[in-house]
Write a protein that holds these residues in place. Structure first.
Motif, PDB file in Angstrom:
ATOM      1  N   ALA A 151       0.830  -1.204   0.000  1.00  0.00           N
ATOM      2  CA  ALA A 151       0.000   0.000   0.000  1.00  0.00           C
ATOM      3  C   ALA A 151       0.867   1.258   0.000  1.00  0.00           C
ATOM      4  CB  ALA A 151      -0.924   0.004   1.216  1.00  0.00           C
ATOM      5  N   LEU A 152       1.902   1.262   0.812  1.00  0.00           N
ATOM      6  CA  LEU A 152       2.752   2.446   0.936  1.00  0.00           C
ATOM      7  C   LEU A 152       3.651   2.645  -0.279  1.00  0.00           C
ATOM      8  CD1 LEU A 152       3.642   2.126   4.721  1.00  0.00           C
ATOM      9  CD2 LEU A 152       2.150   3.839   3.669  1.00  0.00           C
ATOM     10  N   SER A 153       3.932   1.563  -0.999  1.00  0.00           N
ATOM     11  CA  SER A 153       4.714   1.724  -2.222  1.00  0.00           C
ATOM     12  C   SER A 153       3.901   2.452  -3.292  1.00  0.00           C
ATOM     13  CB  SER A 153       5.183   0.361  -2.754  1.00  0.00           C
ATOM     14  OG  SER A 153       4.082  -0.409  -3.214  1.00  0.00           O
ATOM     15  N   ALA A 154       2.569   2.266  -3.246  1.00  0.00           N
ATOM     16  CA  ALA A 154       1.689   2.958  -4.189  1.00  0.00           C
ATOM     17  C   ALA A 154       1.310   4.349  -3.694  1.00  0.00           C
ATOM     18  CB  ALA A 154       0.426   2.130  -4.432  1.00  0.00           C
ATOM     19  N   ASP A 155       1.206   4.495  -2.374  1.00  0.00           N
ATOM     20  CA  ASP A 155       0.871   5.789  -1.782  1.00  0.00           C
ATOM     21  C   ASP A 155       1.558   5.895  -0.429  1.00  0.00           C
ATOM     22  OD1 ASP A 155      -0.137   8.096  -0.724  1.00  0.00           O
ATOM     23  OD2 ASP A 155      -2.240   7.463  -0.729  1.00  0.00           O
ATOM     24  N   PRO A 156       2.700   6.594  -0.341  1.00  0.00           N
ATOM     25  CA  PRO A 156       3.445   6.706   0.918  1.00  0.00           C
ATOM     26  C   PRO A 156       2.667   7.375   2.047  1.00  0.00           C
ATOM     27  CG  PRO A 156       4.791   7.401  -0.941  1.00  0.00           C
ATOM     28  CD  PRO A 156       3.389   7.256  -1.456  1.00  0.00           C
ATOM     29  N   ASN A 157       1.541   8.008   1.703  1.00  0.00           N
ATOM     30  CA  ASN A 157       0.753   8.716   2.712  1.00  0.00           C
ATOM     31  C   ASN A 157      -0.543   7.989   3.080  1.00  0.00           C
ATOM     32  OD1 ASN A 157       2.632  10.806   2.708  1.00  0.00           O
ATOM     33  ND2 ASN A 157       1.579  11.894   1.059  1.00  0.00           N
ATOM     34  N   GLU A 158      -0.664   6.708   2.703  1.00  0.00           N
ATOM     35  CA  GLU A 158      -1.876   5.951   3.018  1.00  0.00           C
ATOM     36  C   GLU A 158      -1.971   5.762   4.542  1.00  0.00           C
ATOM     37  OE1 GLU A 158      -4.798   4.664   2.065  1.00  0.00           O
ATOM     38  OE2 GLU A 158      -4.779   3.759   4.046  1.00  0.00           O
ATOM     39  N   PRO A 159      -2.957   6.408   5.211  1.00  0.00           N
ATOM     40  CA  PRO A 159      -2.962   6.426   6.679  1.00  0.00           C
ATOM     41  C   PRO A 159      -3.198   5.073   7.332  1.00  0.00           C
ATOM     42  CG  PRO A 159      -4.941   7.479   5.791  1.00  0.00           C
ATOM     43  CD  PRO A 159      -4.031   7.238   4.630  1.00  0.00           C
ATOM     44  N   VAL A 160      -4.101   4.264   6.766  1.00  0.00           N
ATOM     45  CA  VAL A 160      -4.360   2.949   7.360  1.00  0.00           C
ATOM     46  C   VAL A 160      -3.103   2.083   7.302  1.00  0.00           C
ATOM     47  CG1 VAL A 160      -5.674   0.812   7.111  1.00  0.00           C
ATOM     48  CG2 VAL A 160      -6.830   3.010   6.901  1.00  0.00           C
ATOM     49  N   ALA A 161      -2.348   2.186   6.217  1.00  0.00           N
ATOM     50  CA  ALA A 161      -1.122   1.404   6.079  1.00  0.00           C
ATOM     51  C   ALA A 161      -0.046   1.892   7.033  1.00  0.00           C
ATOM     52  CB  ALA A 161      -0.622   1.457   4.637  1.00  0.00           C
ATOM     53  N   LEU A 162       0.056   3.209   7.217  1.00  0.00           N
ATOM     54  CA  LEU A 162       1.028   3.750   8.176  1.00  0.00           C
ATOM     55  C   LEU A 162       0.723   3.253   9.588  1.00  0.00           C
ATOM     56  CD1 LEU A 162       1.195   7.430   6.875  1.00  0.00           C
ATOM     57  CD2 LEU A 162       3.063   5.776   6.783  1.00  0.00           C
ATOM     58  N   LEU A 163      -0.543   3.338   9.969  1.00  0.00           N
ATOM     59  CA  LEU A 163      -0.955   2.872  11.292  1.00  0.00           C
ATOM     60  C   LEU A 163      -0.764   1.362  11.420  1.00  0.00           C
ATOM     61  CD1 LEU A 163      -2.414   3.473  14.019  1.00  0.00           C
ATOM     62  CD2 LEU A 163      -4.563   3.065  12.822  1.00  0.00           C
ATOM     63  N   GLY A 164      -1.182   0.627  10.404  1.00  0.00           N
ATOM     64  CA  GLY A 164      -1.109  -0.836  10.465  1.00  0.00           C
ATOM     65  C   GLY A 164       0.305  -1.350  10.531  1.00  0.00           C
ATOM     66  N   LEU A 165       1.200  -0.799   9.699  1.00  0.00           N
ATOM     67  CA  LEU A 165       2.579  -1.272   9.712  1.00  0.00           C
ATOM     68  C   LEU A 165       3.245  -0.938  11.040  1.00  0.00           C
ATOM     69  CD1 LEU A 165       4.750  -2.728   8.145  1.00  0.00           C
ATOM     70  CD2 LEU A 165       5.389  -0.556   7.075  1.00  0.00           C
ATOM     71  N   GLY A 166       2.927   0.233  11.588  1.00  0.00           N
ATOM     72  CA  GLY A 166       3.463   0.568  12.907  1.00  0.00           C
ATOM     73  C   GLY A 166       3.016  -0.418  13.964  1.00  0.00           C
ATOM     74  N   CYS A 167       1.736  -0.807  13.933  1.00  0.00           N
ATOM     75  CA  CYS A 167       1.227  -1.771  14.914  1.00  0.00           C
ATOM     76  C   CYS A 167       1.858  -3.147  14.734  1.00  0.00           C
ATOM     77  CB  CYS A 167      -0.295  -1.853  14.820  1.00  0.00           C
ATOM     78  SG  CYS A 167      -1.144  -0.386  15.447  1.00  0.00           S
ATOM     79  N   VAL A 168       2.097  -3.539  13.486  1.00  0.00           N
ATOM     80  CA  VAL A 168       2.823  -4.796  13.235  1.00  0.00           C
ATOM     81  C   VAL A 168       4.170  -4.758  13.944  1.00  0.00           C
ATOM     82  CG1 VAL A 168       4.056  -6.108  11.460  1.00  0.00           C
ATOM     83  CG2 VAL A 168       1.693  -5.419  11.074  1.00  0.00           C
ATOM     84  N   TYR A 169       4.866  -3.647  13.818  1.00  0.00           N
ATOM     85  CA  TYR A 169       6.177  -3.523  14.452  1.00  0.00           C
ATOM     86  C   TYR A 169       6.079  -3.462  15.972  1.00  0.00           C
ATOM     87  CZ  TYR A 169       8.292  -2.762   9.858  1.00  0.00           C
ATOM     88  OH  TYR A 169       8.743  -2.925   8.576  1.00  0.00           O
ATOM     89  N   PHE A 170       4.983  -2.891  16.499  1.00  0.00           N
ATOM     90  CA  PHE A 170       4.787  -2.917  17.952  1.00  0.00           C
ATOM     91  C   PHE A 170       4.722  -4.350  18.452  1.00  0.00           C
ATOM     92  CE2 PHE A 170       2.244   1.352  17.939  1.00  0.00           C
ATOM     93  CZ  PHE A 170       3.422   2.047  17.719  1.00  0.00           C
ATOM     94  N   TRP A 171       3.869  -5.158  17.812  1.00  0.00           N
ATOM     95  CA  TRP A 171       3.699  -6.550  18.239  1.00  0.00           C
ATOM     96  C   TRP A 171       4.961  -7.371  18.009  1.00  0.00           C
ATOM     97  CZ3 TRP A 171      -1.761  -7.237  15.658  1.00  0.00           C
ATOM     98  CH2 TRP A 171      -2.731  -6.690  16.510  1.00  0.00           C
ATOM     99  N   ALA A 172       5.711  -6.983  16.993  1.00  0.00           N
ATOM    100  CA  ALA A 172       6.944  -7.722  16.679  1.00  0.00           C
ATOM    101  C   ALA A 172       8.120  -7.265  17.529  1.00  0.00           C
ATOM    102  CB  ALA A 172       7.285  -7.576  15.199  1.00  0.00           C
TER     103      ALA A 172
END
Length: 282
Positions: free
Chosen positions: A62-83
């Motif tokens: 998602a971010l490769s197509a749109d670096p400002n996609e908010p759901v993807a920014l939030l989601g990837l951050g949460c993935v990294y939180f859990w990881a």
């Protein structure tokens, strides 16, 4: 997805949402919102084990197509939180705050990055700005969520009276939502009331929290503080089974887990978590 979010026919609507997202991707494989929603379905509405690596790939698409996609920014951050990869989450946290400076979810996101690193006082300083951003927030489910997160952070730094005040406010303003029930679990824990904590786990609440890695960890933490070791280890293992592999948080940074860290079952579980944490691909 909104129907899933409010609890209406969750399984049926989740499948329908996934079907529609895949139809969108068939029409245009580079649709950023579709990739972001696919990742969202996989981490917040999985209803079982979260595949962190798969979700990370979807959010990155998602971010490769749109670096400002908010759901993807939030989601990837949460993935990294859990990881347990908080430093990897930081650029996405910062980017979302730049894009959405007045958004309360973006502000929660910034605070959560410190919470998952064990910097509870910093998280609280950030979260205390939530009310200033939206004075109409009290009484909403978002407000109850904020109270629950803040109460845990306060309890972790031994500000028990302040934590209890927040929990009591949550009960007074929004008593029937699950976020308040989770806060009540914490209240019973700090008051040493194991029976009260167990009574909060009604069948519906139990079923809901057993499917959520964040909530399962939080309940494990509460039972550990109560020195209810078997219950704590059961809930923590459930969190891990669901994909929560933040090894630094479990092994060191969550102060409530101190009561179970010498248990053989905890140490064996941490061997598994450490391996998965070390082999997570950023």
């Amino acid at each position: 997805l909104r129907l899933v979010n409010v609890g209406v026919e969750i399984q049926q609507n989740r499948l329908k949402a996934e079907e529609l997202v895949n139809r969108a991707l068939a029409l245009n494989p580079e649709t950023p919102k579709a990739w972001a929603l696919l990742g969202q379905l996989g981490i917040w509405y999985a209803g079982g084990k979260v595949d962190l690596n798969k979700a990370a790939v979807q959010f990155k698409r998602a971010l490769s197509a749109d670096p400002n996609e908010p759901v993807a920014l939030l989601g990837l951050g949460c993935v990294y939180f859990w990881a347990g990869r908080i430093s990897a989450a930081t650029p996405f946290v910062d980017r979302l705050r730049q894009l959405e400076p007045l958004d309360i979810i973006a502000l929660w996101f910034q605070g959560a990055s410190h919470f998952y690193e064990g910097r509870y006082e910093v998280a609280l300083d950030i979260w205390h700005n939530l009310y200033d951003m939206d004075p109409k927030l009290p009484g909403s489910t978002t407000w109850s969520t904020w109270q629950c997160w803040c109460a845990h952070a306060l309890a972790y730094i031994q500000k028990i009276d302040e934590a209890l005040t927040l929990i009591n406010e949550a009960v007074a303003t929004n008593p029937n939502v699950y976020q308040t029930r989770l806060a009540l679990m914490l209240k019973h824990a700090v008051l040493g009331d194991k029976q009260g904590a167990l009574q909060e786990l009604t069948p519906d609440f139990y079923e809901y929290t057993r499917k959520d890695p964040t909530w399962s960890h939080r309940i494990a933490s509460d039972f550990a503080f109560l020195n209810a070791k078997e219950e704590a280890l059961d809930w923590l293992e459930n969190a891990v089974n669901l994909g929560h592999i933040n090894y630094p948080l479990f092994a060191e940074k969550d102060p409530f887990l101190a009561n179970i860290r010498n248990e053989p079952r905890f140490q064996k579980l941490m061997e598994r978590v450490k391996y998965e944490w070390e082999h997570f691909e950023e």
